[in-house]
Motif scaffolding. Structure first.
Motif, short mmCIF file in Angstrom:
data_model
loop_
_atom_site.label_atom_id
_atom_site.label_comp_id
_atom_site.label_asym_id
_atom_site.label_seq_id
_atom_site.Cartn_x
_atom_site.Cartn_y
_atom_site.Cartn_z
N SER A 15 3.01 16.26 -11.55
CA SER A 15 1.80 16.87 -12.24
C SER A 15 1.95 18.56 -11.96
O SER A 15 1.73 19.49 -12.78
CB SER A 15 0.36 16.43 -12.13
N LEU A 16 2.05 18.84 -10.66
CA LEU A 16 2.16 20.06 -9.99
C LEU A 16 3.66 20.82 -10.59
O LEU A 16 3.65 21.88 -10.99
CB LEU A 16 2.32 20.25 -8.41
N GLY A 63 3.22 10.93 -8.79
CA GLY A 63 2.48 11.32 -9.86
C GLY A 63 2.04 12.66 -9.48
O GLY A 63 1.99 13.56 -10.34
N PHE A 64 1.25 12.67 -8.62
CA PHE A 64 0.75 14.06 -8.20
C PHE A 64 1.82 15.07 -8.21
O PHE A 64 1.33 16.05 -8.73
CB PHE A 64 0.20 13.81 -6.84
N GLU A 79 5.57 24.42 -17.11
CA GLU A 79 4.72 25.10 -18.23
C GLU A 79 4.66 26.51 -18.18
O GLU A 79 4.45 27.44 -19.29
CB GLU A 79 3.53 24.42 -18.56
N PHE A 93 0.91 -1.25 -0.17
CA PHE A 93 0.04 -0.01 -0.16
C PHE A 93 0.87 1.30 0.12
O PHE A 93 0.70 2.02 -0.84
CB PHE A 93 -0.92 -0.06 1.26
N PHE A 94 1.95 1.22 0.97
CA PHE A 94 2.78 2.42 1.02
C PHE A 94 3.43 2.72 -0.33
O PHE A 94 3.67 3.78 -0.83
CB PHE A 94 3.72 2.44 2.30
N CYS A 150 2.30 1.88 -3.50
CA CYS A 150 1.54 2.49 -4.21
C CYS A 150 1.25 3.90 -3.96
O CYS A 150 1.19 4.63 -5.15
CB CYS A 150 0.11 1.89 -4.12
N LEU A 151 0.98 4.22 -2.83
CA LEU A 151 0.79 5.60 -2.31
C LEU A 151 1.91 6.53 -2.58
O LEU A 151 1.68 7.59 -3.21
CB LEU A 151 0.48 5.43 -0.89
N ASP A 194 4.98 19.89 -13.51
CA ASP A 194 4.70 20.14 -14.85
C ASP A 194 4.03 21.43 -15.11
O ASP A 194 4.31 22.16 -16.10
CB ASP A 194 3.93 18.83 -15.29
N VAL A 195 2.96 21.83 -14.19
CA VAL A 195 2.32 23.01 -14.29
C VAL A 195 3.22 24.00 -14.22
O VAL A 195 3.19 24.99 -14.90
CB VAL A 195 1.08 22.92 -13.19
N LEU A 209 1.57 7.39 -6.43
CA LEU A 209 0.79 8.17 -6.77
C LEU A 209 1.00 9.74 -6.12
O LEU A 209 0.72 10.36 -7.03
CB LEU A 209 -0.55 7.52 -6.15
N LEU A 210 1.71 9.53 -5.19
CA LEU A 210 1.88 10.91 -4.51
C LEU A 210 2.96 11.63 -5.53
O LEU A 210 3.24 12.75 -5.77
CB LEU A 210 2.51 10.90 -3.14
#
Lengths: 96, 377
Positions: free
Chosen positions: A21-22, A17-18, A28, A7-8, A10-11, A24-25, A14-15
């Motif tokens: 994304s920030l 990736g999150f 850009e 679980f950790f 995976c978490l 990346d923003v 995902l974190l």
């Protein structure tokens, strides 16, 4: 491997990736829009006022230049002829 | 501290074990939950990015556009209006624009036809947007035949295609020589579609617009700020058909999640009873259920948000395209610049993760404070 470890992991993925994304923003927005120079030149040279997103009718193609009663050309909050009408909101004055 | 963390880890282990026992149910809930967040986040990201893009693209649009209104409709503006406006203090440039629409029955599409002096086109040359080129299969050197107001066929040579990077504002544009425009549509030399005014100081725009309506009572000045406001409200995320459609599925999910989270099944009640009987405290049972809520909602939020991010910014919001396209034949192909509104993201988090987590705790608390013997019966 313990279930909590899976679980950790995976978490964490995902974190990451999150956060990516920030990042990346942020990167850009520092570079500016990719289409900005060409578009800005065209907008100021031709005096363009609207996006060519909804090209089916004049009041959807140029919502900022449309008649005062547009969008919903026939009368305010009229049933729309085009699907775009369900995306465009009625004039601001009617919502006040 | 380490003991506390280790204890939480045991809780997570136990919770995951319980969830794995009801694999189908847990995975079903996770996928529905993820799907809802994906849709909500996609609408949110798309509308925000679209708004930012429009405002950035139209930042250089004319400060003031002057239309003439006759009997409630905008009509052509006489060229002498430029003289009637005269020398207004603060106005650096004023010129007439010639533009309109041409319906092409061959592809059932509306082109935005515009006269351009700066492109120095000959009377037989035109410049077209990528959208027209794609739809009509035209490239540089090809001919496009348009029917004039008198029914005569005019053939124009495509001298250039507008840059594909500017497609969001130029997809349906067709630029031609002003003389050619007047001949095609039968417009007199003394008329323009509208007038555009450049103003040096943005604080003077409102004052100049007031002067204009006094000088030309039948005119309607449209300010740049109004254009930008139109686009700021156009993709307002509270509006639009997508959100109305989504509302139904969100409500269905709320009922489903509430039912799942708040109404404990006989099996779950029995499990809590056994845990209490073997020595678990009420707080520990609640912590175990809290972790269940956190695991499901946090995973759903992160997966849903990341999928929405990829969908909007790296697949050009492909799922929304049919809705946005409407009846537009000349839909532009464009890539949105990644932009996220922190406040919207936080709102989405608090309205999706917190309610579910809290909804799981309350019924467990109610069950776990009752006598284990009574619960197991």
């Amino acid at each position: 491997m313990k279930r909590s470890n899976t679980f950790f992991v995976c978490l964490l993925l995902l974190l990451t990736g999150f956060m990516a994304s920030l990042v990346d923003v942020a990167s850009e927005s520092g570079q500016g829009l990719p289409q900005a120079p060409e578009s800005a030149e065209l907008v100021s040279r031709l005096g363009l006022t609207d996006l060519s997103l909804f090209t089916e009718a004049r009041y959807t193609r140029h919502p900022s230049q449309a008649d005062i009663h547009s969008a919903f050309q026939d009368h305010p909050v009229a049933l729309e002829h085009f699907p775009t009408g369900s995306l465009l909101q009625p004039p601001m004055g009617l919502l006040r | 501290m380490i003991t506390l963390l280790r204890k939480q880890r045991y809780f997570i282990d136990y919770t995951l074990g319980t969830m794995m026992r009801h694999k189908g149910k847990s995975l079903g809930l996770l996928s529905v939950y993820t799907m809802i967040i994906f849709m909500l986040a996609s609408v949110m990201l798309f509308s925000h990015a679209m708004r930012s893009e429009a405002v950035a693209l139209l930042a250089d649009s004319p400060e003031i556009v002057v239309q003439r209104i006759q009997a409630g409709r905008s009509v052509m503006v006489p060229a002498d209006y430029l003289q009637r406006i005269g020398k207004l203090r603060g106005v650096t440039e004023k010129r007439g624009r010639l533009w309109g629409y041409y319906y092409d029955p061959a592809v059932k599409a509306n082109y935005t036809v515009m006269a351009s002096e700066q492109d120095q086109l000959t009377i037989n040359d035109i410049v077209i947007g990528e959208g027209i080129g794609r739809t009509r299969g035209l490239s540089v050197g090809d001919y496009l035949t348009l029917r004039s107001h008198e029914g005569k066929a005019f053939s124009f040579r495509v001298s250039r295609l507008l840059e594909s990077e500017s497609e969001l504002i130029s997809s349906d544009l067709l630029l031609m020589n002003p003389q050619g425009y007047r001949q095609l549509f039968g417009i007199d030399e003394s008329l323009y579609t509208d007038l555009v005014l450049s103003v040096r100081n943005p604080r003077e725009i409102q004052k100049i617009a007031e002067k204009l309506t006094r000088l030309l009572p039948d005119s309607r000045p449209i300010l740049r700020s109004e254009i930008l406001r139109t686009y700021e409200s156009l993709f307002s995320w509270r509006q639009g058909v997508m959100l109305i459609l989504l509302l139904g599925s969100v409500l269905a999910f709320v009922i489903f999640a509430w039912d799942k989270a708040s109404g404990l099944s006989a099996e779950e009640r029995k499990e809590i009873g056994i845990l209490k009987a073997v020595g678990w405290e009420t707080g520990e049972v609640m912590r175990m259920k809290f972790w269940e809520g956190v695991i499901i909602s946090l995973m759903a939020f992160l997966i849903g948000y990341l999928a929405a991010y990829l969908h909007v910014f790296y697949t050009s919001a492909g799922l929304f395209e049919p809705v946005l396209k409407g009846w537009s034949v000349l839909y532009p192909s464009f890539q949105l610049t990644p932009s996220v509104d922190g406040l919207q993201l936080a709102t989405l988090f608090f309205f999706t993760v917190l309610p579910y987590t809290l909804a799981t705790i309350v019924p467990v608390w109610r069950t776990s404070i009752t006598d284990p013997d009574l619960v197991m019966r």
